[in-house]
Design an enzyme around this catalytic site. Structure first.
Site, PDB file in Angstrom:
ATOM      1  N   LYS A  21       8.844  -3.574  16.106  1.00 55.93           N
ATOM      2  CA  LYS A  21       9.211  -2.293  15.483  1.00 55.93           C
ATOM      3  C   LYS A  21      10.141  -1.494  16.407  1.00 55.93           C
ATOM      4  CE  LYS A  21       6.968  -2.076  11.476  1.00 55.93           C
ATOM      5  NZ  LYS A  21       7.572  -1.711  10.197  1.00 55.93           N
ATOM      6  N   TYR A  36       3.796  -6.841  17.476  1.00 56.97           N
ATOM      7  CA  TYR A  36       4.093  -5.993  16.301  1.00 56.97           C
ATOM      8  C   TYR A  36       4.815  -4.722  16.743  1.00 56.97           C
ATOM      9  CZ  TYR A  36       3.059  -2.465  12.697  1.00 56.97           C
ATOM     10  OH  TYR A  36       3.145  -1.449  11.779  1.00 56.97           O
ATOM     11  N   PHE A  43       0.836  -1.215   0.000  1.00 55.34           N
ATOM     12  CA  PHE A  43       0.000   0.000   0.000  1.00 55.34           C
ATOM     13  C   PHE A  43       0.872   1.267   0.000  1.00 55.34           C
ATOM     14  CE2 PHE A  43      -2.007   2.736   3.510  1.00 55.34           C
ATOM     15  CZ  PHE A  43      -2.590   3.613   2.624  1.00 55.34           C
ATOM     16  N   ALA A  84       7.159  -5.457   5.858  1.00 55.73           N
ATOM     17  CA  ALA A  84       6.900  -5.849   7.240  1.00 55.73           C
ATOM     18  C   ALA A  84       5.681  -6.742   7.310  1.00 55.73           C
ATOM     19  CB  ALA A  84       6.668  -4.602   8.111  1.00 55.73           C
ATOM     20  N   ASP A  90      10.281  -7.341  -2.789  1.00 55.61           N
ATOM     21  CA  ASP A  90       8.995  -7.669  -2.148  1.00 55.61           C
ATOM     22  C   ASP A  90       8.710  -9.145  -2.352  1.00 55.61           C
ATOM     23  OD1 ASP A  90       6.040  -7.766  -1.608  1.00 55.61           O
ATOM     24  OD2 ASP A  90       6.275  -5.590  -1.518  1.00 55.61           O
TER      25      ASP A  90
HETATM   26  N1  LIG Z   1      -0.596   1.376   7.168  1.00 49.20           N
HETATM   27  C1  LIG Z   1      -0.356   2.003   8.313  1.00 49.20           C
HETATM   28  O1  LIG Z   1      -1.240   2.632   8.902  1.00 49.20           O
HETATM   29  C2  LIG Z   1       1.030   1.973   8.924  1.00 49.20           C
HETATM   30  C3  LIG Z   1       1.246   2.662  10.116  1.00 49.20           C
HETATM   31  C4  LIG Z   1       2.514   2.635  10.695  1.00 49.20           C
HETATM   32  C5  LIG Z   1       3.538   1.956  10.083  1.00 49.20           C
HETATM   33  N2  LIG Z   1       3.300   1.284   8.923  1.00 49.20           N
HETATM   34  C6  LIG Z   1       4.416   0.565   8.325  1.00 49.20           C
HETATM   35  O2  LIG Z   1       4.526   0.947   6.959  1.00 49.20           O
HETATM   36  C7  LIG Z   1       5.027  -0.158   6.198  1.00 49.20           C
HETATM   37  C8  LIG Z   1       4.137  -0.452   5.008  1.00 49.20           C
HETATM   38  O3  LIG Z   1       2.835  -0.805   5.479  1.00 49.20           O
HETATM   39  P1  LIG Z   1       1.588  -0.978   4.510  1.00 49.20           P
HETATM   40  O4  LIG Z   1       0.401  -0.508   5.258  1.00 49.20           O
HETATM   41  O5  LIG Z   1       1.899  -0.410   3.167  1.00 49.20           O
HETATM   42  O6  LIG Z   1       1.506  -2.572   4.443  1.00 49.20           O
HETATM   43  P2  LIG Z   1       1.464  -3.577   3.185  1.00 49.20           P
HETATM   44  O7  LIG Z   1       1.157  -4.934   3.758  1.00 49.20           O
HETATM   45  O8  LIG Z   1       0.550  -3.070   2.126  1.00 49.20           O
HETATM   46  O9  LIG Z   1       2.947  -3.524   2.661  1.00 49.20           O
HETATM   47  C9  LIG Z   1       3.958  -4.374   3.147  1.00 49.20           C
HETATM   48  C10 LIG Z   1       4.712  -4.911   1.950  1.00 49.20           C
HETATM   49  O10 LIG Z   1       5.809  -5.686   2.423  1.00 49.20           O
HETATM   50  C11 LIG Z   1       5.838  -6.928   1.708  1.00 49.20           C
HETATM   51  N3  LIG Z   1       6.459  -7.915   2.603  1.00 49.20           N
HETATM   52  C12 LIG Z   1       5.954  -8.415   3.757  1.00 49.20           C
HETATM   53  N4  LIG Z   1       6.824  -9.286   4.298  1.00 49.20           N
HETATM   54  C13 LIG Z   1       7.906  -9.333   3.470  1.00 49.20           C
HETATM   55  C14 LIG Z   1       9.136 -10.050   3.491  1.00 49.20           C
HETATM   56  N5  LIG Z   1       9.432 -10.896   4.493  1.00 49.20           N
HETATM   57  N6  LIG Z   1      10.015  -9.848   2.477  1.00 49.20           N
HETATM   58  C15 LIG Z   1       9.735  -8.995   1.463  1.00 49.20           C
HETATM   59  N7  LIG Z   1       8.574  -8.305   1.393  1.00 49.20           N
HETATM   60  C16 LIG Z   1       7.673  -8.455   2.394  1.00 49.20           C
HETATM   61  C17 LIG Z   1       4.388  -7.245   1.387  1.00 49.20           C
HETATM   62  O11 LIG Z   1       4.228  -8.144   0.301  1.00 49.20           O
HETATM   63  C18 LIG Z   1       3.864  -5.834   1.066  1.00 49.20           C
HETATM   64  O12 LIG Z   1       4.061  -5.519  -0.287  1.00 49.20           O
HETATM   65  C19 LIG Z   1       5.152  -1.336   7.181  1.00 49.20           C
HETATM   66  O13 LIG Z   1       6.485  -1.392   7.630  1.00 49.20           O
HETATM   67  C20 LIG Z   1       4.227  -0.929   8.322  1.00 49.20           C
HETATM   68  O14 LIG Z   1       4.618  -1.522   9.542  1.00 49.20           O
HETATM   69  C21 LIG Z   1       2.082   1.264   8.329  1.00 49.20           C
END
Ligand SMILES: NC(=O)c1ccc[n+]([C@@H]2O[C@H](COP(=O)([O-])OP(=O)(O)OC[C@H]3O[C@@H](n4cnc5c(N)ncnc54)[C@H](O)[C@@H]3O)[C@@H](O)[C@H]2O)c1
Length: 316
Positions: free
Chosen positions: A151, A147, A12, A80, A32
């Site tokens: 982090k 989680y 995302f 993640a 990814d």
């Molecule tokens: N969405 C939120 O509100 C939010 C808030 C705080 C922090 N974050 C952080 O932002 C980052 C992105 O989050 P997001 O909401 O886009 O999530 P998301 O699940 O859409 O994106 C995570 C991506 O990482 C990839 N991935 C997962 N495990 C993997 C691995 N072992 N090796 C390679 N790729 C891997 C997934 O396929 C995915 O494309 C994360 O680190 C998340 O913790 C998100």
């Protein structure tokens, strides 16, 4: 910054960051494993020369392949395990991806002479039930889930690599991010689910009285914070947030949704809102998108098919 490696770039937030980097003329590689991400999120970027490396951030060989392809000067580490419920059910897997994955990336960054390392951390989860709201970076960390703990531990490894090896590291503590391409699993998944329900005319379930607050941040603003962090020399940790508290019930009302109440969930943080003033000073960044405008963009971006797919997970 001329070239960047984005882990989690098919997800995302990562895919929006990739789009922005490419539009800005940077060379971009994505690493990814597609566990939650989708290549479809990168259709536009693929046509503009983004290099895709399928692989896991815990696999040193896959990471080395991704780094040697373009020799990036900056790594944006977003890959993640983001599902808090999964982290509770399987904390070992959560730690492997979020902690060992980060450490694997840091080690590779140091070995391959990467200049800057930016981590997507979480302010929404890492402070827990904070004494001060909006919460500043100086607040005590009270991770309330595996989680959040993974982090927090990943952040300390960033600090360690800065001290030991001089790698310029920064952790962006994001609040609850929402916008197009999000599914319901992440920290602001409530907005993705509510938008899906709004599109389909379904009621939504709100836990407790709906008075729990969150700091909802539009994904376009988050991307600008990552770009600013990539081009900056600031290190350490910085909140990336709006500083505005919104109740879950207010989001439902803004979207004109019918609400059903369910019992309060144990362990859910009541108030979460971050103080973004350090980001204004250190990164010259602030959130610009009003919630109503962000919700409107999110709703508009959802095709009828995407809405149906989302609705399947929220339908009564
Ligand atoms: N969405 C939120 O509100 C939010 C808030 C705080 C922090 N974050 C952080 O932002 C980052 C992105 O989050 P997001 O909401 O886009 O999530 P998301 O699940 O859409 O994106 C995570 C991506 O990482 C990839 N991935 C997962 N495990 C993997 C691995 N072992 N090796 C390679 N790729 C891997 C997934 O396929 C995915 O494309 C994360 O680190 C998340 O913790 C998100």
């Amino acid at each position: 910054m001329r070239s960047a490696l984005v882990t989690g770039g098919a997800g995302f937030i990562g895919s929006h960051l990739v789009d922005a980097l490419v539009a800005d003329g940077r060379r971009v590689t994505v690493l990814d494993d597609l566990s939650t991400g989708r290549w479809e999120n990168l259709v536009g970027a693929l046509n503009r020369g983004v290099r895709l490396t399928p692989g896991n951030v815990t696999d040193p060989h896959a990471v080395a392949r991704a780094i040697t392809a373009e020799r990036p000067d900056t790594i944006f580490h977003l890959a993640a395990q983001i599902d808090v419920r999964h982290a509770v059910a399987d904390p070992v897997h959560d730690a492997v991806v979020n902690l060992i994955g980060t450490l694997t990336m840091l080690q590779a960054a140091q070995r391959h002479g990467v200049r800057r390392f930016v981590l997507a951390s979480t302010g929404g989860a890492i402070y827990g039930e904070a004494d001060v709201v909006p919460t500043p970076e100086t607040a005590e960390l009270r991770p309330a889930s595996p989680y959040a703990a993974s982090k927090a531990a990943a952040e300390s490894y960033l600090d360690l690599y800065r001290t030991l090896y001089g790698l310029a590291t920064i952790s962006l503590r994001l609040s609850n991010v929402y916008g197009p391409r999000q599914n319901g699993a992440g920290e602001a998944g409530v907005i993705a689910m509510f938008c899906a329900a709004a599109g389909a005319g379904h009621p939504v379930t709100v836990f407790g009285d709906g008075g729990q607050t969150r700091d909802f941040l539009y994904v376009g603003d988050v991307v600008n914070a990552f770009l600013a962090a990539g081009d900056n020399t600031r290190t350490g940790c910085v909140n990336v947030a709006t500083g505005r508290e919104t109740t879950v019930l207010a989001v439902a009302q803004t979207l004109g949704l019918r609400v059903r109440h369910a019992p309060e969930r144990t362990g859910e943080v009541r108030r979460s809102c971050l103080d973004p003033s350090a980001a204004a000073t250190a990164l010259n960044w602030q959130a610009r998108t009003a919630l109503a405008e962000g919700l409107d963009r999110t709703l508009t971006s959802m095709s009828p098919a995407a809405r149906r797919a989302q609705v399947a997970s929220v339908a009564p």
